[in-house]
Design an enzyme around this catalytic site. Sequence first.
Site, PDB file in Angstrom:
ATOM      1  N   ASN A 143       1.880  -5.161  -3.060  1.00 61.42           N
ATOM      2  CA  ASN A 143       0.489  -5.528  -2.774  1.00 61.42           C
ATOM      3  C   ASN A 143      -0.318  -4.263  -2.463  1.00 61.42           C
ATOM      4  O   ASN A 143       0.118  -3.429  -1.655  1.00 61.42           O
ATOM      5  CB  ASN A 143       0.506  -6.458  -1.542  1.00 61.42           C
ATOM      6  CG  ASN A 143      -0.819  -7.115  -1.254  1.00 61.42           C
ATOM      7  OD1 ASN A 143      -1.428  -7.709  -2.143  1.00 61.42           O
ATOM      8  ND2 ASN A 143      -1.277  -7.025  -0.011  1.00 61.42           N
ATOM      9  N   GLU A 167      -6.447 -10.532  -1.376  1.00 64.11           N
ATOM     10  CA  GLU A 167      -7.256 -10.268  -0.173  1.00 64.11           C
ATOM     11  C   GLU A 167      -8.730 -10.113  -0.553  1.00 64.11           C
ATOM     12  O   GLU A 167      -9.447  -9.260  -0.015  1.00 64.11           O
ATOM     13  CB  GLU A 167      -6.772  -8.995   0.546  1.00 64.11           C
ATOM     14  CG  GLU A 167      -5.303  -9.026   0.904  1.00 64.11           C
ATOM     15  CD  GLU A 167      -4.837  -7.816   1.700  1.00 64.11           C
ATOM     16  OE1 GLU A 167      -5.674  -7.041   2.207  1.00 64.11           O
ATOM     17  OE2 GLU A 167      -3.608  -7.631   1.813  1.00 64.11           O
ATOM     18  N   GLU A 193       0.805  -1.234   0.000  1.00 65.15           N
ATOM     19  CA  GLU A 193       0.000   0.000   0.000  1.00 65.15           C
ATOM     20  C   GLU A 193       0.836   1.283   0.000  1.00 65.15           C
ATOM     21  O   GLU A 193       0.620   2.176   0.812  1.00 65.15           O
ATOM     22  CB  GLU A 193      -0.978  -0.016   1.180  1.00 65.15           C
ATOM     23  CG  GLU A 193      -1.907  -1.213   1.124  1.00 65.15           C
ATOM     24  CD  GLU A 193      -2.788  -1.378   2.364  1.00 65.15           C
ATOM     25  OE1 GLU A 193      -2.783  -0.504   3.238  1.00 65.15           O
ATOM     26  OE2 GLU A 193      -3.477  -2.421   2.447  1.00 65.15           O
TER      27      GLU A 193
HETATM   28  O1  9MR Z   1      -7.800  -7.961   8.381  1.00 67.03           O
HETATM   29  C1  9MR Z   1      -6.855  -7.164   9.051  1.00 67.03           C
HETATM   30  C2  9MR Z   1      -7.454  -6.644  10.340  1.00 67.03           C
HETATM   31  O2  9MR Z   1      -7.667  -7.702  11.257  1.00 67.03           O
HETATM   32  C3  9MR Z   1      -6.538  -5.600  10.947  1.00 67.03           C
HETATM   33  O3  9MR Z   1      -7.170  -5.004  12.073  1.00 67.03           O
HETATM   34  C4  9MR Z   1      -6.224  -4.548   9.910  1.00 67.03           C
HETATM   35  C5  9MR Z   1      -5.306  -3.492  10.491  1.00 67.03           C
HETATM   36  O4  9MR Z   1      -4.782  -2.664   9.522  1.00 67.03           O
HETATM   37  O5  9MR Z   1      -5.602  -5.158   8.806  1.00 67.03           O
HETATM   38  C6  9MR Z   1      -6.468  -6.023   8.144  1.00 67.03           C
HETATM   39  O6  9MR Z   1      -5.874  -6.553   6.991  1.00 67.03           O
HETATM   40  C7  9MR Z   1      -5.472  -5.600   6.006  1.00 67.03           C
HETATM   41  C8  9MR Z   1      -4.271  -6.172   5.280  1.00 67.03           C
HETATM   42  O7  9MR Z   1      -3.269  -6.518   6.198  1.00 67.03           O
HETATM   43  C9  9MR Z   1      -3.748  -5.215   4.247  1.00 67.03           C
HETATM   44  N1  9MR Z   1      -4.768  -4.791   3.328  1.00 67.03           N
HETATM   45  C10 9MR Z   1      -6.009  -4.329   3.941  1.00 67.03           C
HETATM   46  C11 9MR Z   1      -6.536  -5.362   4.928  1.00 67.03           C
HETATM   47  C12 9MR Z   1      -7.874  -4.932   5.482  1.00 67.03           C
HETATM   48  O8  9MR Z   1      -7.738  -3.764   6.218  1.00 67.03           O
END
Ligand code: 9MR
Length: 420
Positions: free
Chosen positions: A189, A255, A148
């Site tokens: 990603n 994802e 990101e």
């Molecule tokens: O699913 C993840 C959630 O449990 C966390 O609280 C969150 C914190 O940033 O991250 C979520 O996963 C993210 C992923 O690592 C990167 N792309 C976006 C996803 C959804 O926020």
Amino acid sequence: MRGSSLLVGLAALSGASAQLHQLATRAGLLYFGTAVGEGQINDGTYMRYVDNTAEFGQLVPENGQKWDSTEPNRGQFSYGSADVVPRRAAANRQILRCHALVWHSQLPNWVRNGGFSSSTLQSVITTHINNVMGHFRGQCYAWDVVNEAVDDNGSWRSSVFYNTMGTSFLPFSFRAARAADPNTKLYYNDYNLEYNGAKTNRAVELVNIIQQAGAPIDGVGFQAHLIVGTTPTRSQLATVLRRFTALGVEVAYTELDIRHESLPPSSSALARQGGDYAAVVQSCLDVDACVGITIWGFTDRFSWIPGTFPGTGAALLYDDNYNRKPAWTSVSSVLAAAATGAPPTSTSTSAGPTTTGGPTTTSTTLSTRTSSSTSSSSVPTGGPEQVQWGQCGGIGWTGPTRCASPWTCHYVNDWYSQCY
Ligand code: 9MR
């Protein structure tokens, strides 16, 4: 298009349990997988699904490998949470995707607000990558090295990495990653690349920057956190995937989830969601260098979405009671069609989309039926029309039974007919 050379083994599939990963590999993908929340590792019901390797051939830790978990204080590494999912994947012989190394979020304050010079930050990144990738060396099919780095409007995202090092943190991180584990695929990603807008353009530039610096990059992950009704079409998605494969990298959906903007979803919204999932899966099948699909969780019982976007959700393939949703049937149908070279009519499931379907109690059987369609002329005319891949019939179905032109309604199983 894949599939035609993959008829070998079809006989073996017939009559056997054929679930998402199994179908995906028959269709030419490397995997169909899911993120696994570390908090659910002791939940027996949840884990029975995770352990079903016919359904999920690949796992990714939802949070455990992130910086705040692995190096909460400078130089202090801990892998208690990080190891949970990789251990399970190893025990199950599932492919492991690893996530994520250099990311502005879930980043401890000591990095975020460290006030480091560029050279100190380089050493902080190198130490982190060496240690974490070293810990998992040999276990990861791929690592999300940078996550990101592009803002929603297409600018470079403001982060300690960009603000301190400019775009040089990109090739720097990928070089460090290759040195730390030469045998894993190195991915960039990001989300919203699917819309082919300014953010996508910047991500293309990002790949160019890394390549022009002579640094390695092997893949681009499309997170695909999408919304029911605004998901791009199959061909739009394939077009954007190809912008990246043209640069010589592989791509994957990393994802995937497709959320409803209002809850609870109506039956037609659930069908629409199925159509949107089908478009995503189809687009990956359409692009040779699209290697696999990972959903960001599988049951609506556990998803990041309601916490982040209150009032929205129900984005996954199983509902919060582990019932298969129409989207599950759409995905399996599309994969089965690609696996057999037939149109997506050849999946029949013993559990319908509104029936609880545990991984040990359900099976999907590839039937030899290829002509069991209900022609559009045999369904009532008038009323709303269903989109391609949407549901158009089945026991208990009260939504549209007519398909938008040029699609017709095809019987899939007693619970599900589909427009294509
Ligand atoms: O699913 C993840 C959630 O449990 C966390 O609280 C969150 C914190 O940033 O991250 C979520 O996963 C993210 C992923 O690592 C990167 N792309 C976006 C996803 C959804 O926020």
